[in-house]
Design an enzyme around this catalytic site. Structure first.
Site, PDB file in Angstrom:
ATOM      1  N   ASN A 175     -10.321  -0.540   0.439  1.00 25.68           N
ATOM      2  CA  ASN A 175      -8.859  -0.411   0.423  1.00 25.68           C
ATOM      3  C   ASN A 175      -8.353  -0.889  -0.939  1.00 25.68           C
ATOM      4  O   ASN A 175      -8.402  -2.078  -1.239  1.00 25.68           O
ATOM      5  CB  ASN A 175      -8.274  -1.258   1.559  1.00 25.68           C
ATOM      6  CG  ASN A 175      -6.757  -1.204   1.617  1.00 25.68           C
ATOM      7  OD1 ASN A 175      -6.102  -0.705   0.694  1.00 25.68           O
ATOM      8  ND2 ASN A 175      -6.188  -1.729   2.688  1.00 25.68           N
ATOM      9  N   HIS A 220      -3.532   6.992   2.853  1.00 25.21           N
ATOM     10  CA  HIS A 220      -3.929   5.675   2.352  1.00 25.21           C
ATOM     11  C   HIS A 220      -5.250   5.276   3.002  1.00 25.21           C
ATOM     12  O   HIS A 220      -5.448   5.464   4.199  1.00 25.21           O
ATOM     13  CB  HIS A 220      -2.832   4.654   2.675  1.00 25.21           C
ATOM     14  CG  HIS A 220      -3.254   3.250   2.423  1.00 25.21           C
ATOM     15  ND1 HIS A 220      -3.869   2.855   1.258  1.00 25.21           N
ATOM     16  CD2 HIS A 220      -3.164   2.124   3.190  1.00 25.21           C
ATOM     17  CE1 HIS A 220      -4.138   1.568   1.313  1.00 25.21           C
ATOM     18  NE2 HIS A 220      -3.730   1.094   2.474  1.00 25.21           N
ATOM     19  N   CYS A 253       0.810  -1.231   0.000  1.00 27.75           N
ATOM     20  CA  CYS A 253       0.000   0.000   0.000  1.00 27.75           C
ATOM     21  C   CYS A 253       0.837   1.272   0.000  1.00 27.75           C
ATOM     22  O   CYS A 253       0.328   2.352  -0.286  1.00 27.75           O
ATOM     23  CB  CYS A 253      -0.918   0.006   1.207  1.00 27.75           C
ATOM     24  SG  CYS A 253      -1.853  -1.500   1.347  1.00 27.75           S
TER      25      CYS A 253
HETATM   26  N1  ACO Z   1     -17.831  -9.335   9.758  1.00 26.69           N
HETATM   27  C1  ACO Z   1     -18.161  -9.662  11.018  1.00 26.69           C
HETATM   28  N2  ACO Z   1     -17.260  -9.997  11.958  1.00 26.69           N
HETATM   29  C2  ACO Z   1     -15.973  -9.973  11.588  1.00 26.69           C
HETATM   30  C3  ACO Z   1     -15.545  -9.634  10.305  1.00 26.69           C
HETATM   31  C4  ACO Z   1     -16.540  -9.312   9.364  1.00 26.69           C
HETATM   32  N3  ACO Z   1     -16.246  -8.971   8.098  1.00 26.69           N
HETATM   33  N4  ACO Z   1     -14.207  -9.695  10.253  1.00 26.69           N
HETATM   34  C5  ACO Z   1     -13.792 -10.058  11.469  1.00 26.69           C
HETATM   35  N5  ACO Z   1     -14.855 -10.246  12.260  1.00 26.69           N
HETATM   36  C6  ACO Z   1     -14.881 -10.667  13.659  1.00 26.69           C
HETATM   37  C7  ACO Z   1     -13.605 -11.341  14.079  1.00 26.69           C
HETATM   38  O1  ACO Z   1     -13.635 -12.691  13.712  1.00 26.69           O
HETATM   39  C8  ACO Z   1     -13.658 -11.137  15.584  1.00 26.69           C
HETATM   40  O2  ACO Z   1     -14.491 -12.130  16.129  1.00 26.69           O
HETATM   41  P1  ACO Z   1     -14.071 -12.870  17.489  1.00 26.69           P
HETATM   42  O3  ACO Z   1     -13.991 -11.758  18.502  1.00 26.69           O
HETATM   43  O4  ACO Z   1     -15.194 -13.816  17.708  1.00 26.69           O
HETATM   44  O5  ACO Z   1     -12.760 -13.512  17.224  1.00 26.69           O
HETATM   45  C9  ACO Z   1     -14.377  -9.806  15.745  1.00 26.69           C
HETATM   46  O6  ACO Z   1     -15.002  -9.532  14.493  1.00 26.69           O
HETATM   47  C10 ACO Z   1     -13.491  -8.666  16.103  1.00 26.69           C
HETATM   48  O7  ACO Z   1     -12.368  -8.703  15.269  1.00 26.69           O
HETATM   49  P2  ACO Z   1     -11.244  -7.650  15.464  1.00 26.69           P
HETATM   50  O8  ACO Z   1     -10.055  -8.077  14.690  1.00 26.69           O
HETATM   51  O9  ACO Z   1     -11.108  -7.328  16.900  1.00 26.69           O
HETATM   52  O10 ACO Z   1     -11.913  -6.392  14.757  1.00 26.69           O
HETATM   53  P3  ACO Z   1     -11.278  -4.984  14.620  1.00 26.69           P
HETATM   54  O11 ACO Z   1     -12.107  -4.001  15.299  1.00 26.69           O
HETATM   55  O12 ACO Z   1      -9.817  -4.990  14.929  1.00 26.69           O
HETATM   56  O13 ACO Z   1     -11.444  -4.726  13.055  1.00 26.69           O
HETATM   57  C11 ACO Z   1     -10.120  -4.801  11.071  1.00 26.69           C
HETATM   58  C12 ACO Z   1     -10.856  -5.592  12.143  1.00 26.69           C
HETATM   59  C13 ACO Z   1     -11.169  -3.968  10.327  1.00 26.69           C
HETATM   60  C14 ACO Z   1      -9.436  -5.753  10.127  1.00 26.69           C
HETATM   61  C15 ACO Z   1      -9.116  -3.862  11.758  1.00 26.69           C
HETATM   62  O14 ACO Z   1      -8.315  -4.591  12.661  1.00 26.69           O
HETATM   63  C16 ACO Z   1      -8.221  -3.195  10.762  1.00 26.69           C
HETATM   64  O15 ACO Z   1      -8.640  -2.398   9.940  1.00 26.69           O
HETATM   65  N6  ACO Z   1      -6.901  -3.462  10.853  1.00 26.69           N
HETATM   66  C17 ACO Z   1      -5.961  -2.927   9.913  1.00 26.69           C
HETATM   67  C18 ACO Z   1      -6.120  -3.691   8.658  1.00 26.69           C
HETATM   68  C19 ACO Z   1      -5.439  -3.035   7.521  1.00 26.69           C
HETATM   69  O16 ACO Z   1      -5.150  -1.877   7.567  1.00 26.69           O
HETATM   70  N7  ACO Z   1      -5.206  -3.825   6.512  1.00 26.69           N
HETATM   71  C20 ACO Z   1      -4.572  -3.388   5.349  1.00 26.69           C
HETATM   72  C21 ACO Z   1      -3.146  -3.092   5.630  1.00 26.69           C
HETATM   73  S1  ACO Z   1      -2.079  -2.999   4.336  1.00 26.69           S
HETATM   74  C22 ACO Z   1      -2.882  -2.774   3.045  1.00 26.69           C
HETATM   75  O17 ACO Z   1      -3.543  -1.794   2.959  1.00 26.69           O
HETATM   76  C23 ACO Z   1      -2.852  -3.865   1.972  1.00 26.69           C
END
Ligand code: ACO
Length: 356
Positions: free
Chosen positions: A289, A259, A119
Site C-alpha cells: 500500500n 487504490h 490514500c
Molecule cells: N502477521 C500475523 N498476524 C497478524 C499480523 C501479521 N502481520 N497482523 C495482524 N495479525 C493478527 C492480529 O493480531 C490478529 O490476532 P488475534 O486474533 O490474536 O488478535 C489476527 O492476525 C487477525 O487480525 P485481523 O485484524 O482479524 O486480520 P484481518 O483479516 O482483518 O486482516 C488487515 C488485517 C490486513 C489489516 C485487514 O483488516 C485490512 O486490510 N484492513 C484494511 C486496512 C487498510 O486498508 N489500511 C489502509 C487504509 S488507508 C490507507 O491506505 C493509508
C-alpha cells in the site's frame, strides 16, 4: 452582450512513476516481527514493497515520477502552471512538499501546494486539477501522489508494518473537450472516522516530545478491521456515484484502477460491481500500500503496458485516513503512450488536444 465562454474539460496527457530500488519481502518481515509470508499474502495479497534509501525524501521520489510524466506529455517544467502533491509524508511540514518539488523540477512559474487526503489524495488532486482547468485558472497541472511511508511506520507493529511501501506516481492534466477526459470526480470525507487511522503526535494537538517518541506516537496506528468494510462500501458507492454523474453504469467500465490497500478489499469491490477480474488492475503484490501513490503508479504501469485504449471508460477509486474517499471516471484520451488523441477517434467526442 458578452459571449459565454465555452466549458472546457480536462484530461491526462502524460503519466510517470518511480519506486525506490530497495525491496523488502515478506520473508524479511519474518525476521523482524511475529508474522509469516503465508499470513501476509493470504490476508493482504502483498509479497514485497519498496523502501526509500536514507537520502531519499518524498520530493526526490516525486521528482523522478514527475520528470517521466512531463516527458510523456511532451512538455517541460516551464509549462506547468500548478503542482498539486497528494501526500501524508511531506519532506517537512514547512515548506510544502510541492514547493520543494517545484524547486527541484525547475517549474518556476508553477503555484505549488500539498493536499492531505491520505490514500484518496490523488483522486482529490485530479478533482482540483479539473476545477482549476475548468475555471481557466490553469492550463497545465501536475498532479503527484507520493509517499515515503517507511518513515512513519512502526517496524515493531505487525498490524501495520507489513502493509505499507514507498513510491510516487504523477500525471499531467491539460484542457480538452468536455465530453472526454475526466468526466466526473466525487470527493468525500467523514471526520468522525478519524481515529481509525491516525498518527497521534507531531502536530499542534500533541507536539513532538521525548514522551511521544518513546511511545512511538509518530507512527501510523490503525484499526484495520474497522477500515475493511468501510473501504469496500466507500469505494463501490463513490465509483457508482461518479459513473452516474457521467451518465454511465458499472457495465460501461473498461478498466478500474483502484487504490491498492488490500487484495481482498479490491476483490470485494469488484464482486459488488459485478466486473470480471481482467477489468480490475492490481499490483499490490509488488508495492504494498503506497497510499496516495498507488493509483498513479498503477495508472502509469497500465499506460506503459498498453492496457488503456483510446475511448476506454476508466474508473479510479480510493479510500483512506480522515476518513476520505472518492472516485473519478474518465474517457481515456491518449492514443498511445504520450500521444494525445486525434479528434476523430474518440467516439462521440471532439478532442483531447490541449486548448488554451
Ligand atoms: N502477521 C500475523 N498476524 C497478524 C499480523 C501479521 N502481520 N497482523 C495482524 N495479525 C493478527 C492480529 O493480531 C490478529 O490476532 P488475534 O486474533 O490474536 O488478535 C489476527 O492476525 C487477525 O487480525 P485481523 O485484524 O482479524 O486480520 P484481518 O483479516 O482483518 O486482516 C488487515 C488485517 C490486513 C489489516 C485487514 O483488516 C485490512 O486490510 N484492513 C484494511 C486496512 C487498510 O486498508 N489500511 C489502509 C487504509 S488507508 C490507507 O491506505 C493509508
Amino acid at each position: 452582450m458578452k459571449r459565454q465562454r465555452e466549458i472546457r474539460g480536462s484530461t491526462i496527457v502524460g503519466t510517470g512513476m518511480y519506486v525506490p530500488e530497495r525491496v523488502l519481502t515478506n520473508l524479511d518481515f519474518e525476521k523482524m516481527v511475529d508474522t509469516s509470508d503465508e499470513w501476509i499474502l493470504e490476508r493482504t495479497g502483498i509479497r514485497e514493497r519498496r523502501i526509500a534509501a536514507p537520502h531519499q525524501a518524498s520530493s526526490d521520489l516525486a521528482l523522478h515520477a514527475s520528470e517521466r510524466a512531463l516527458a510523456m506529455a511532451g512538455i517541460t517544467a516551464d509549462d506547468v502552471d500548478q503542482i498539486v502533491i497528494a501526500t501524508t509524508t511531506p519532506d517537512r511540514f514547512l515548506p510544502s512538499c510541492a514547493c520543494t518539488l517545484q524547486q527541484k523540477l525547475g517549474a518556476s512559474r508553477a503555484a505549488a501546494y500539498d493536499v492531505f487526503a491520505a490514500c484518496t489524495g490523488f483522486v482529490y488532486g485530479l478533482g482540483i486539477a479539473r476545477g482549476v482547468i475548468g475555471a481557466r485558472i490553469a492550463d497545465t497541472v501536475l498532479v503527484v501522489g507520493v509517499e515515503t511511508l517507511s518513515r512513519i511506520v512502526d517496524y515493531t507493529d505487525r498490524n501495520t508494518c507489513v502493509l505499507f511501501g514507498d513510491g510516487a506516481g504523477a500525471a499531467v492534466v491539460r484542457p480538452c473537450d468536455p465530453d472526454v477526459g475526466v468526466l466526473s470526480v466525487s470527493m468525500h470525507s467523514d471526520g468522525a472516522l478519524g481515529e481509525v487511522l491516525v498518527i497521534p503526535a507531531g502536530g499542534s494537538a500533541r507536539p513532538a516530545s521525548v514522551e511521544t517518541v518513546q511511545a512511538r506516537e509518530h507512527a501510523i496506528q490503525m484499526q484495520g478491521k474497522k477500515l475493511f468494510p468501510f473501504a469496500v462500501r466507500s469505494m463501490e458507492d463513490s465509483l457508482r456515484e461518479s459513473l452516474a454523474e457521467a451518465g454511465l453504469g458499472a457495465s460501461d467500465l473498461d478498466l478500474v484502477v483502484p487504490h491498492q490497500a488490500n487484495l481482498r478489499i479490491i476483490d470485494a469491490v469488484r464482486e459488488r460491481l459485478d466486473l470480471p477480474q481482467e477489468k480490475m488492475l492490481i499490483n499490490i503484490e509488488r508495492y504494498g500500500n503506497t497510499s496516495s501513490a498507488s493509483i498513479p503508479i498503477l495508472l502509469d504501469e497500465a499506460v506503459n503496458a498498453g492496457r488503456l485504449k483510446l475511448g476506454d471508460i476508466v474508473g479510479l477509486s480510493a479510500f483512506g485516513g480522515g476518513a476520505t474517499w472518492g472516485s473519478c471516471v474518465m474517457r481515456w484520451t491518449m492514443a498511445r503512450k504520450g500521444a494525445p488523441a486525434s479528434t476523430a477517434s474518440v467516439s462521440g467526442a471532439a478532442a483531447a488536444v490541449p486548448q488554451s
